[in-house]
Design a protein around this motif. Structure first.
Motif, PDB file in Angstrom:
ATOM      1  N   ILE A 171      32.596 -75.095 -32.215  1.00 49.69           N
ATOM      2  CA  ILE A 171      33.543 -74.197 -31.635  1.00 49.69           C
ATOM      3  C   ILE A 171      33.431 -74.391 -30.188  1.00 49.69           C
ATOM      4  N   CYS A 172      33.469 -75.435 -29.211  1.00 54.32           N
ATOM      5  CA  CYS A 172      33.610 -75.710 -27.654  1.00 54.32           C
ATOM      6  C   CYS A 172      35.385 -76.571 -28.271  1.00 54.32           C
ATOM      7  N   GLU A 174      37.303 -76.041 -30.760  1.00 50.82           N
ATOM      8  CA  GLU A 174      38.094 -75.044 -30.511  1.00 50.82           C
ATOM      9  C   GLU A 174      37.885 -75.036 -32.951  1.00 50.82           C
ATOM     10  N   THR A 176      37.386 -73.312 -36.384  1.00 48.99           N
ATOM     11  CA  THR A 176      37.357 -71.985 -37.049  1.00 48.99           C
ATOM     12  C   THR A 176      36.368 -72.037 -37.295  1.00 48.99           C
ATOM     13  N   ASN A 177      35.552 -70.810 -38.567  1.00 45.93           N
ATOM     14  CA  ASN A 177      34.387 -71.144 -39.312  1.00 45.93           C
ATOM     15  C   ASN A 177      34.677 -72.400 -40.490  1.00 45.93           C
ATOM     16  N   ARG A 195      27.022 -68.554 -35.859  1.00 42.04           N
ATOM     17  CA  ARG A 195      27.538 -67.691 -34.477  1.00 42.04           C
ATOM     18  C   ARG A 195      27.065 -66.507 -34.172  1.00 42.04           C
ATOM     19  N   ASN A 206      31.255 -63.022 -27.010  1.00 44.78           N
ATOM     20  CA  ASN A 206      32.175 -63.674 -27.495  1.00 44.78           C
ATOM     21  C   ASN A 206      32.719 -65.205 -27.096  1.00 44.78           C
ATOM     22  N   THR A 207      34.027 -65.517 -28.561  1.00 45.62           N
ATOM     23  CA  THR A 207      33.651 -67.455 -28.262  1.00 45.62           C
ATOM     24  C   THR A 207      33.313 -67.688 -26.393  1.00 45.62           C
ATOM     25  N   ILE A 210      30.562 -68.737 -25.233  1.00 43.08           N
ATOM     26  CA  ILE A 210      29.389 -69.411 -25.806  1.00 43.08           C
ATOM     27  C   ILE A 210      29.865 -70.670 -25.111  1.00 43.08           C
TER      28      ILE A 210
END
Length: 226
Positions: A171-172, A174, A176-177, A195, A206-207, A210
């Motif tokens: 996630i860090c 960037e 996507t799922n 997530r 949210n992100t 995280i």
């Protein structure tokens, strides 16, 4: 031609609103859809919109009356969680930064920022969900050296599993799922479940939360524009 990024501006100083609108109106991929001089005004405007017409970004001043930016942000994040928020402020305070991060704000900009910084922040928030400046990095670093502040950001955090940490790292980066699913050989639905569990465990919105959690816990190094 790329679809325009829809933005609303909220500030109780009309000159500030007009000035920012003038700066942004020269950008082909940015559309300033509404100027509001207070929290109640912008909330009334948003209530009239269909979901597909809601703005992607709200730029909100912190110091407003009678409803200040803090209260407005809390309402916006609750009622319109998909609207990303950029805070406008005349000055930075680490306590404000921590509180806003906990609420899920995507960026912080001084009102005297240059046009290029405004544009860069908007593009980054639209594409990545967040934007950090050198000043933000300095204040975030203070949390790394303060257990009390660290605790204040993530009051009810639970330990993450090794797989959840893997998801956090991606996630860090960037991802996507779908991209995370490919890397970890999981289904996108499973990644989405991971997530959500991560958000629940660390108490983030949210992100952005995280990523901040990952920085504080040495899972990820913050890359900033210097």
């Amino acid at each position: 031609m790329n679809e325009k990024i829809k933005i609303v501006l909220v500030d109780d100083e009309q000159l500030i609103l007009e000035g920012i609108k003038m700066l942004l109106s020269m950008e082909e991929n940015i559309s300033v859809d509404y100027l509001a001089t207070g929290g109640n005004e912008i909330l009334q405007y948003l209530e009239k919109l269909a979901p597909e017409d809601l703005p992607e970004i709200a730029m909100v001043d912190v110091q407003m009356k009678p409803m200040d930016g803090f209260e407005l942000v809390e309402i916006l994040k609750k009622k319109y969680p998909n609207i990303r928020i950029i805070i406008l402020s005349s000055h930075y305070k680490s306590s404000v930064l921590g509180y806003m991060i906990k609420l899920g704000v995507s960026a912080f900009l001084p009102k005297n920022s240059s046009k290029s910084v405004f544009i860069e922040a908007i593009q980054a928030v639209h594409k990545k969900g967040m934007y950090f400046t050198k000043e933000d990095h300095t204040m975030l670093s203070s949390y790394l050296n303060s257990p009390a502040r660290k605790k204040s950001l993530f009051d009810n955090e639970e330990m993450l599993t090794s797989r959840e940490i893997d998801v956090v790292k991606l996630i860090c980066q960037e991802k996507t799922n779908n991209e995370i699913a490919e890397v970890l050989f999981l289904s996108p639905r499973t990644v989405e479940s991971h997530r959500q569990r991560i958000l629940d465990k660390i108490g983030a919105k949210n992100t952005v939360g995280i990523v901040i959690y990952a920085i504080i816990h040495d899972i990820h190094s913050l890359q900033v524009k210097l």
